[in-house]
Design an enzyme around this catalytic site. Sequence first.
Site, PDB file in Angstrom:
ATOM      1  N   HIS A 106       0.785  -1.108   0.078  1.00 51.59           N
ATOM      2  CA  HIS A 106       0.079  -0.081  -0.115  1.00 51.59           C
ATOM      3  C   HIS A 106       1.155   1.169  -0.016  1.00 51.59           C
ATOM      4  O   HIS A 106       0.565   2.089  -0.627  1.00 51.59           O
ATOM      5  CB  HIS A 106      -0.872   0.126   1.273  1.00 51.59           C
ATOM      6  CG  HIS A 106      -1.761  -1.162   1.395  1.00 51.59           C
ATOM      7  ND1 HIS A 106      -2.140  -1.679   2.560  1.00 51.59           N
ATOM      8  CD2 HIS A 106      -3.053  -1.484   0.617  1.00 51.59           C
ATOM      9  CE1 HIS A 106      -3.074  -2.782   2.431  1.00 51.59           C
ATOM     10  NE2 HIS A 106      -3.516  -2.321   1.280  1.00 51.59           N
ATOM     11  N   LYS A 125     -16.502  -6.621   6.878  1.00 48.20           N
ATOM     12  CA  LYS A 125     -15.183  -7.246   6.432  1.00 48.20           C
ATOM     13  C   LYS A 125     -14.610  -7.794   7.927  1.00 48.20           C
ATOM     14  O   LYS A 125     -13.613  -8.425   7.728  1.00 48.20           O
ATOM     15  CB  LYS A 125     -14.226  -6.382   5.973  1.00 48.20           C
ATOM     16  CG  LYS A 125     -14.623  -6.299   4.322  1.00 48.20           C
ATOM     17  CD  LYS A 125     -13.414  -6.196   3.572  1.00 48.20           C
ATOM     18  CE  LYS A 125     -13.379  -6.371   2.081  1.00 48.20           C
ATOM     19  NZ  LYS A 125     -12.193  -6.097   1.325  1.00 48.20           N
ATOM     20  N   ARG A 171      -2.525  -6.146  -8.314  1.00 53.09           N
ATOM     21  CA  ARG A 171      -1.394  -7.221  -8.229  1.00 53.09           C
ATOM     22  C   ARG A 171      -1.508  -8.329  -9.122  1.00 53.09           C
ATOM     23  O   ARG A 171      -0.613  -8.722  -9.383  1.00 53.09           O
ATOM     24  CB  ARG A 171      -1.374  -7.607  -6.638  1.00 53.09           C
ATOM     25  CG  ARG A 171      -1.116  -6.973  -5.870  1.00 53.09           C
ATOM     26  CD  ARG A 171      -1.394  -7.378  -4.211  1.00 53.09           C
ATOM     27  NE  ARG A 171      -3.025  -7.144  -4.082  1.00 53.09           N
ATOM     28  CZ  ARG A 171      -3.877  -7.326  -3.097  1.00 53.09           C
ATOM     29  NH1 ARG A 171      -3.071  -7.652  -1.897  1.00 53.09           N
ATOM     30  NH2 ARG A 171      -5.097  -7.313  -3.180  1.00 53.09           N
TER      31      ARG A 171
HETATM   32  P1  ADP Z   1      -9.882  -3.391  -0.170  1.00 50.86           P
HETATM   33  O1  ADP Z   1     -10.598  -4.131   0.849  1.00 50.86           O
HETATM   34  O2  ADP Z   1     -10.666  -2.059  -0.545  1.00 50.86           O
HETATM   35  O3  ADP Z   1      -9.489  -4.320  -1.496  1.00 50.86           O
HETATM   36  P2  ADP Z   1      -7.126  -3.246   0.614  1.00 50.86           P
HETATM   37  O4  ADP Z   1      -6.595  -2.629   1.780  1.00 50.86           O
HETATM   38  O5  ADP Z   1      -7.111  -4.888   0.662  1.00 50.86           O
HETATM   39  O6  ADP Z   1      -8.528  -2.867   0.516  1.00 50.86           O
HETATM   40  O7  ADP Z   1      -6.539  -2.646  -0.884  1.00 50.86           O
HETATM   41  C1  ADP Z   1      -6.606  -1.421  -1.102  1.00 50.86           C
HETATM   42  C2  ADP Z   1      -6.169  -1.264  -2.398  1.00 50.86           C
HETATM   43  O8  ADP Z   1      -4.706  -1.449  -2.433  1.00 50.86           O
HETATM   44  C3  ADP Z   1      -6.618  -2.149  -3.472  1.00 50.86           C
HETATM   45  O9  ADP Z   1      -6.691  -1.331  -4.663  1.00 50.86           O
HETATM   46  C4  ADP Z   1      -5.763  -3.260  -3.552  1.00 50.86           C
HETATM   47  O10 ADP Z   1      -5.327  -3.984  -4.884  1.00 50.86           O
HETATM   48  C5  ADP Z   1      -4.264  -2.398  -3.470  1.00 50.86           C
HETATM   49  N1  ADP Z   1      -3.237  -3.223  -2.805  1.00 50.86           N
HETATM   50  C6  ADP Z   1      -3.376  -4.330  -1.725  1.00 50.86           C
HETATM   51  N2  ADP Z   1      -1.965  -4.675  -1.599  1.00 50.86           N
HETATM   52  C7  ADP Z   1      -1.294  -4.208  -2.441  1.00 50.86           C
HETATM   53  C8  ADP Z   1       0.059  -4.642  -3.031  1.00 50.86           C
HETATM   54  N3  ADP Z   1       0.886  -5.420  -2.252  1.00 50.86           N
HETATM   55  N4  ADP Z   1       0.644  -3.926  -4.005  1.00 50.86           N
HETATM   56  C9  ADP Z   1      -0.358  -3.158  -4.988  1.00 50.86           C
HETATM   57  N5  ADP Z   1      -1.442  -2.774  -4.713  1.00 50.86           N
HETATM   58  C10 ADP Z   1      -2.171  -3.408  -3.481  1.00 50.86           C
END
Ligand code: ADP
Length: 167
Positions: free
Chosen positions: A23, A47, A96
């Site tokens: 992130h 969630k 990803r």
């Molecule tokens: P959500 O529940 O909205 O998917 P997340 O916190 O899991 O929330 O992810 C927020 C955003 O960050 C999403 O667009 C997700 O694809 C992206 N994301 C999560 N992990 C990574 C990573 N390792 N590399 C790039 N983007 C990521």
Amino acid sequence: MTNECKPRIAVYPGSFDPVTLGHLDIIRRSAKQFDKVIVAVLNNLSKNPLFTVEEKKELLRTATADIPNVEVDGFRDLLVNYMDKKEAHVIVRGIRTVTDFEYEMQLASTNQKLNERIETIFMMTNPKYSYLSSSMVKEIARFGGAVGEFVTPEVEQALRRKYSDMN
Ligand code: ADP
């Protein structure tokens, strides 16, 4: 004020339960592309989050303290309505895998249907973090594994505290 003079504000929405280095990489890179990036923590109890919104915001604030044009906020509104309030027109999301892509495309199309002024911009993950997710980090930390490679020291400590409180 003409459109050209308006600050370019992007919103990076997500669960951030907790924020990972994946992130943070997206946040840093998008902060270079926009005047302001609002990292918006979704208050979504369905969630079953590990951290409260306040805890997630605090961890994000600490991790982004050195990036002046990043703001951390929480929301429980429809994303497009929240964006209107913040005068933001761009949603940033990270991709990803192909699986991410399918889900993200559905989300982006829905948001565009709800408000056609809003654009979703996808950033490809840094290959270093392509396997990294908050759920994986939680799974490792829950069983006492080391997560220092995946999150900031503050997040690592917060995870340790959470799981030791639970046991
Ligand atoms: P959500 O529940 O909205 O998917 P997340 O916190 O899991 O929330 O992810 C927020 C955003 O960050 C999403 O667009 C997700 O694809 C992206 N994301 C999560 N992990 C990574 C990573 N390792 N590399 C790039 N983007 C990521």
